[in-house]
Design an enzyme around this catalytic site. Structure first.
Site, PDB file in Angstrom:
ATOM      1  N   LYS A 143       0.978  -1.194  -0.105  1.00  0.00           N
ATOM      2  CA  LYS A 143      -0.093   0.108   0.060  1.00  0.00           C
ATOM      3  C   LYS A 143       0.985   1.351  -0.008  1.00  0.00           C
ATOM      4  CE  LYS A 143      -4.302  -1.514   2.037  1.00  0.00           C
ATOM      5  NZ  LYS A 143      -5.297  -1.596   3.152  1.00  0.00           N
ATOM      6  N   ILE A 191       1.884  -5.727   3.609  1.00  0.00           N
ATOM      7  CA  ILE A 191       1.355  -6.419   4.517  1.00  0.00           C
ATOM      8  C   ILE A 191       1.503  -8.128   4.045  1.00  0.00           C
ATOM      9  CG2 ILE A 191      -1.192  -6.702   5.444  1.00  0.00           C
ATOM     10  CD1 ILE A 191      -1.336  -3.519   4.306  1.00  0.00           C
ATOM     11  N   LEU A 192       1.679  -8.728   5.210  1.00  0.00           N
ATOM     12  CA  LEU A 192       1.779 -10.300   4.804  1.00  0.00           C
ATOM     13  C   LEU A 192       0.248 -10.726   4.486  1.00  0.00           C
ATOM     14  CD1 LEU A 192       3.600 -12.669   5.334  1.00  0.00           C
ATOM     15  CD2 LEU A 192       2.459 -13.104   7.430  1.00  0.00           C
ATOM     16  N   TRP A 193       0.556 -11.636   3.469  1.00  0.00           N
ATOM     17  CA  TRP A 193      -0.858 -12.438   2.762  1.00  0.00           C
ATOM     18  C   TRP A 193      -0.671 -13.884   3.217  1.00  0.00           C
ATOM     19  CZ3 TRP A 193      -4.472  -9.601  -0.031  1.00  0.00           C
ATOM     20  CH2 TRP A 193      -5.455 -10.274  -0.386  1.00  0.00           C
ATOM     21  N   ASP A 210     -14.161   3.812  10.067  1.00  0.00           N
ATOM     22  CA  ASP A 210     -14.444   3.188   8.669  1.00  0.00           C
ATOM     23  C   ASP A 210     -14.685   1.730   8.771  1.00  0.00           C
ATOM     24  OD1 ASP A 210     -15.225   3.606   6.004  1.00  0.00           O
ATOM     25  OD2 ASP A 210     -13.266   2.806   5.457  1.00  0.00           O
ATOM     26  N   GLU A 260     -13.999  -9.252   8.988  1.00  0.00           N
ATOM     27  CA  GLU A 260     -13.928 -10.352   8.397  1.00  0.00           C
ATOM     28  C   GLU A 260     -13.441 -11.478   9.617  1.00  0.00           C
ATOM     29  OE1 GLU A 260     -13.467  -7.783   5.130  1.00  0.00           O
ATOM     30  OE2 GLU A 260     -12.254  -7.696   7.003  1.00  0.00           O
ATOM     31  N   ASP A 292      -8.022  -3.954   6.841  1.00  0.00           N
ATOM     32  CA  ASP A 292      -8.748  -2.637   6.410  1.00  0.00           C
ATOM     33  C   ASP A 292      -8.556  -1.436   7.308  1.00  0.00           C
ATOM     34  OD1 ASP A 292      -9.703  -1.125   4.485  1.00  0.00           O
ATOM     35  OD2 ASP A 292     -11.758  -1.648   4.675  1.00  0.00           O
TER      36      ASP A 292
END
Length: 314
Positions: free
Chosen positions: A70, A140-142, A208, A213, A227
């Site tokens: 990002k 960011i780790l996926w 926001d 999840e 998020d």
């Protein structure tokens, strides 16, 4: 010699309720290795990040570790994905391995390399630009695809329409209605997860949280704090409405309350400053943001004095 990327199974094996990286809590070495690799490992493939409203890139690092990048823009919950700052040379590291779909969005603004990618709000007229060729952002780790996420509408979501208020904004007994919903009657811990998240969001200034999840194939499907892009905005405004789940339900986890008490008297900002000193994009936050964190912790501790209930659930 560059450090090899810690493979995704090392990170994914740490997932378990109520923590996203349970095993990493007791292994500083593993955590440091993962963060270092995320910040330095060679980039082998880049594509547009299609999902979401904000601009992002999907990257593959050495050893096929997937991450999200990002562009520039606590509490021991351990449900926020691992993230680290990184400076990326677009010309040397991204363009040579980028997909054609991403390359089609690149352009030059004076001597700066820019791109606009693909997302809900992405527009050719509103791209993001590097300083020359170097762009600062967050990696960011996926986690692997075996972890399936379910998306649920947040019961305290805002309406995002002018002159339209959500029910929770006008009904002080709103929490009683939420508790009667089948999801929250069956999974009483989920409401405590939402309250934990509300406290976290209040500290970072994120108003926001319109959905959340959970893992569908992890025990009890813990709430994962994803998020967080609209955090650390105005450090001089403390948005109390973010805490509606807390002050309407009047309950909080004992562990959350005790963690906040420990972090009083500027301890949170002191610890966070030290943690961020090793980040490649240090200082990350301004002094005003650190002051806001401490001020909000103090506000929370005062609120707990009059709180109606404390859950012993960990």
């Amino acid at each position: 010699m560059p450090m090899k990327m810690v493979p995704s199974p090392a990170a994914s094996s740490a997932v378990g309720r109520p923590e996203l990286y349970r095993l990493l809590r007791t292994s500083t070495l593993i955590l440091s290795a993962i963060l270092h690799a995320m910040a330095t490992a060679p980039i082998t493939a880049v594509d547009v990040g299609y999902k979401g409203t904000q601009l992002k890139l999907s990257m593959e690092l050495q050893d096929k570790q997937s991450v999200v990048f990002k562009p520039m823009w606590i509490l021991g919950l351990r449900r926020v994905p691992l993230a680290v700052g990184r400076k990326v040379n677009l010309k040397q590291e991204v363009i040579p391995v980028a997909s054609q779909a991403l390359l089609n969005t690149f352009y030059k603004d004076n001597n700066n390399t820019c791109f606009y990618g693909k997302c809900y709000y992405c527009r050719p007229t509103e791209g993001v630009c590097a300083e020359g060729e170097v762009m600062e952002g967050t990696v960011i780790l996926w986690l692997p695809a075996k972890f399936i996420l379910n998306t649920t509408h947040h019961p305290w979501a805002r309406k995002y329409r002018a002159n339209v208020r959500a029910k929770w904004e006008t009904d002080d007994n709103y929490c009683k209605a939420v508790k009667q919903l089948p999801l929250y009657k069956t999974h009483d811990y989920r409401l405590l997860d939402i309250i934990d998240t509300a406290i976290f969001d209040y500290l970072i200034g994120n108003a926001d949280r319109h959905h959340y999840e959970t893992f569908s194939n992890v025990d009890k499907g813990m709430l994962v704090i994803l998020d967080n892009g609209k955090s650390f905005g105005n450090p001089f405004q403390d948005e109390r409405s973010i805490l509606a789940p807390l002050y309407q339900c009047c309950i909080v986890r004992y562990s959350t309350r005790e963690n906040l008490r420990i972090l009083q008297e500027s301890l949170l900002s002191s610890v966070l400053r030290e943690v961020l000193r090793s980040d490649p994009i240090y200082p990350v936050l301004t002094d005003s943001h650190f002051e806001a964190l401490d001020r909000r912790v103090a506000t929370q501790v005062r609120d707990f004095v009059g709180l109606g209930g404390v859950s012993k659930v960990k």
